[in-house]
Design a protein around this motif. Sequence first.
Motif, PDB file in Angstrom:
ATOM      1  N   PRO A  14     -12.736   9.387  65.568  1.00 17.51           N
ATOM      2  CA  PRO A  14     -13.041   9.777  66.949  1.00 17.51           C
ATOM      3  C   PRO A  14     -14.138   8.908  67.585  1.00 17.51           C
ATOM      4  O   PRO A  14     -14.075   8.601  68.776  1.00 17.51           O
ATOM      5  CB  PRO A  14     -13.488  11.238  66.825  1.00 17.51           C
ATOM      6  CG  PRO A  14     -12.782  11.742  65.609  1.00 17.51           C
ATOM      7  CD  PRO A  14     -12.793  10.560  64.664  1.00 17.51           C
ATOM      8  N   ALA A  15     -15.109   8.492  66.807  1.00 12.83           N
ATOM      9  CA  ALA A  15     -16.201   7.652  67.337  1.00 12.83           C
ATOM     10  C   ALA A  15     -15.772   6.196  67.516  1.00 12.83           C
ATOM     11  O   ALA A  15     -16.483   5.415  68.143  1.00 12.83           O
ATOM     12  CB  ALA A  15     -17.407   7.723  66.405  1.00 12.83           C
ATOM     13  N   LEU A  16     -14.586   5.846  66.971  1.00  9.80           N
ATOM     14  CA  LEU A  16     -14.106   4.467  67.032  1.00  9.80           C
ATOM     15  C   LEU A  16     -12.871   4.316  67.915  1.00  9.80           C
ATOM     16  O   LEU A  16     -12.106   3.370  67.751  1.00  9.80           O
ATOM     17  CB  LEU A  16     -13.797   3.962  65.611  1.00  9.80           C
ATOM     18  CG  LEU A  16     -14.983   3.936  64.657  1.00  9.80           C
ATOM     19  CD1 LEU A  16     -14.524   3.574  63.253  1.00  9.80           C
ATOM     20  CD2 LEU A  16     -16.043   2.966  65.147  1.00  9.80           C
ATOM     21  N   GLY A  17     -12.644   5.244  68.796  1.00 10.22           N
ATOM     22  CA  GLY A  17     -11.530   5.132  69.724  1.00 10.22           C
ATOM     23  C   GLY A  17     -10.346   6.019  69.424  1.00 10.22           C
ATOM     24  O   GLY A  17      -9.401   6.068  70.192  1.00 10.22           O
ATOM     25  N   GLY A  18     -10.338   6.681  68.274  1.00 10.26           N
ATOM     26  CA  GLY A  18      -9.244   7.594  67.968  1.00 10.26           C
ATOM     27  C   GLY A  18      -8.412   7.154  66.786  1.00 10.26           C
ATOM     28  O   GLY A  18      -8.568   6.060  66.254  1.00 10.26           O
ATOM     29  N   SER A  19      -7.503   8.022  66.395  1.00  9.08           N
ATOM     30  CA  SER A  19      -6.725   7.820  65.173  1.00  9.08           C
ATOM     31  C   SER A  19      -5.684   6.703  65.258  1.00  9.08           C
ATOM     32  O   SER A  19      -5.116   6.326  64.244  1.00  9.08           O
ATOM     33  CB  SER A  19      -6.031   9.118  64.771  1.00  9.08           C
ATOM     34  OG  SER A  19      -5.130   9.517  65.792  1.00  9.08           O
ATOM     35  N   SER A  20      -5.422   6.182  66.439  1.00 10.88           N
ATOM     36  CA  SER A  20      -4.455   5.080  66.525  1.00 10.88           C
ATOM     37  C   SER A  20      -5.106   3.756  66.894  1.00 10.88           C
ATOM     38  O   SER A  20      -4.479   2.711  66.748  1.00 10.88           O
ATOM     39  CB  SER A  20      -3.342   5.414  67.522  1.00 10.88           C
ATOM     40  OG  SER A  20      -3.889   5.604  68.808  1.00 10.88           O
ATOM     41  N   THR A  21      -6.360   3.785  67.350  1.00 15.10           N
ATOM     42  CA  THR A  21      -6.991   2.531  67.777  1.00 15.10           C
ATOM     43  C   THR A  21      -8.266   2.179  67.005  1.00 15.10           C
ATOM     44  O   THR A  21      -8.839   1.119  67.244  1.00 15.10           O
ATOM     45  CB  THR A  21      -7.326   2.569  69.279  1.00 15.10           C
ATOM     46  OG1 THR A  21      -8.206   3.669  69.524  1.00 15.10           O
ATOM     47  CG2 THR A  21      -6.067   2.702  70.117  1.00 15.10           C
ATOM     48  N   ALA A  22      -8.711   3.026  66.085  1.00 18.11           N
ATOM     49  CA  ALA A  22      -9.907   2.707  65.302  1.00 18.11           C
ATOM     50  C   ALA A  22      -9.694   1.391  64.571  1.00 18.11           C
ATOM     51  O   ALA A  22      -8.680   1.190  63.909  1.00 18.11           O
ATOM     52  CB  ALA A  22     -10.199   3.826  64.303  1.00 18.11           C
ATOM     53  N   GLY A  23     -10.618   0.489  64.724  1.00 15.78           N
ATOM     54  CA  GLY A  23     -10.489  -0.838  64.128  1.00 15.78           C
ATOM     55  C   GLY A  23      -9.964  -1.882  65.084  1.00 15.78           C
ATOM     56  O   GLY A  23      -9.803  -3.046  64.717  1.00 15.78           O
ATOM     57  N   GLU A  24      -9.700  -1.506  66.332  1.00 16.29           N
ATOM     58  CA  GLU A  24      -9.169  -2.458  67.308  1.00 16.29           C
ATOM     59  C   GLU A  24     -10.109  -3.664  67.423  1.00 16.29           C
ATOM     60  O   GLU A  24     -11.320  -3.521  67.475  1.00 16.29           O
ATOM     61  CB  GLU A  24      -9.031  -1.788  68.673  1.00 16.29           C
ATOM     62  CG  GLU A  24      -8.428  -2.692  69.727  1.00 16.29           C
ATOM     63  CD  GLU A  24      -8.186  -1.985  71.053  1.00 16.29           C
ATOM     64  OE1 GLU A  24      -7.722  -2.650  71.977  1.00 16.29           O
ATOM     65  OE2 GLU A  24      -8.462  -0.778  71.152  1.00 16.29           O
ATOM     66  N   GLY A  25      -9.514  -4.852  67.430  1.00 19.03           N
ATOM     67  CA  GLY A  25     -10.285  -6.087  67.523  1.00 19.03           C
ATOM     68  C   GLY A  25     -10.642  -6.684  66.178  1.00 19.03           C
ATOM     69  O   GLY A  25     -11.123  -7.806  66.095  1.00 19.03           O
ATOM     70  N   VAL A  26     -10.414  -5.938  65.093  1.00 13.36           N
ATOM     71  CA  VAL A  26     -10.695  -6.434  63.749  1.00 13.36           C
ATOM     72  C   VAL A  26      -9.447  -7.133  63.205  1.00 13.36           C
ATOM     73  O   VAL A  26      -8.334  -6.636  63.353  1.00 13.36           O
ATOM     74  CB  VAL A  26     -11.103  -5.268  62.811  1.00 13.36           C
ATOM     75  CG1 VAL A  26     -11.252  -5.741  61.374  1.00 13.36           C
ATOM     76  CG2 VAL A  26     -12.381  -4.622  63.311  1.00 13.36           C
ATOM     77  N   LEU A  27      -9.651  -8.269  62.573  1.00 11.11           N
ATOM     78  CA  LEU A  27      -8.554  -9.030  61.975  1.00 11.11           C
ATOM     79  C   LEU A  27      -8.686  -8.949  60.457  1.00 11.11           C
ATOM     80  O   LEU A  27      -9.672  -9.426  59.884  1.00 11.11           O
ATOM     81  CB  LEU A  27      -8.592 -10.484  62.443  1.00 11.11           C
ATOM     82  CG  LEU A  27      -7.488 -11.398  61.930  1.00 11.11           C
ATOM     83  CD1 LEU A  27      -6.107 -10.849  62.282  1.00 11.11           C
ATOM     84  CD2 LEU A  27      -7.665 -12.797  62.520  1.00 11.11           C
ATOM     85  N   VAL A  28      -7.713  -8.315  59.815  1.00  9.21           N
ATOM     86  CA  VAL A  28      -7.713  -8.125  58.366  1.00  9.21           C
ATOM     87  C   VAL A  28      -6.793  -9.164  57.738  1.00  9.21           C
ATOM     88  O   VAL A  28      -5.603  -9.216  58.048  1.00  9.21           O
ATOM     89  CB  VAL A  28      -7.247  -6.699  57.992  1.00  9.21           C
ATOM     90  CG1 VAL A  28      -7.223  -6.508  56.482  1.00  9.21           C
ATOM     91  CG2 VAL A  28      -8.129  -5.651  58.658  1.00  9.21           C
ATOM     92  N   GLY A  29      -7.344  -9.976  56.844  1.00 13.03           N
ATOM     93  CA  GLY A  29      -6.563 -10.967  56.102  1.00 13.03           C
ATOM     94  C   GLY A  29      -6.164 -10.396  54.752  1.00 13.03           C
ATOM     95  O   GLY A  29      -7.001  -9.906  54.002  1.00 13.03           O
TER      96      GLY A  29
END
Length: 190
Positions: A14-29
């Motif tokens: 909830p503090a990171l934009g919600g259950s579908s957008t948390a992590g937005e902008g992060v690129l995981v390799g």
Amino acid sequence: DASPEFVGATKVWPALGGSSTAGEGVLVGILDSGIWPEHPSLADPGIDAPDGAPFACEFGDGSAGLGAEFECNDKLVGAHVFLDSYLANVAAEPGEYCNASGCSARDADGHGTHTATTAAGSPVAHATVLGVDRGAISGIAPGASVIAYRVCLDQGCFGSDSVNAVEQAIIDGVDVINFSISGGANPYSD
């Protein structure tokens, strides 16, 4: 299916934009056995890709042995193949999405797809396994984007291929590297 709750991700979403957008902008390799691009957890969620996209999307041209063509999207923003050392020492097995011109980034055994979607898979309302609906699933960072680096085939991985992939990941500007690779396929002697 319980990983986000188990590690406490559901409490911080909830503090990171919600259950579908948390992590937005992060690129995981993801350095692993490749990735299955049509996996439901890798469908384009409509979130903008991070800076630097588009990246290489090495799924081949649909020619024999490489599997279907695939155009990367805002979830699966790229896919590289780093198997030069492997292929110089060990032949690819049938069904590993390789031909005389090289290999696709397509995952032949599912491990790379599993690690990628556990880390950053988008929410899926109904995960059906062997005809049984297992319910909703999500990666830990559902809003993050993924770039895959195929460094392993069925007979293992070569350190030099992994080092080349890490160098490319640095060039690509990944924020997180997931390297969930061990010494072999046998869990009792690995």
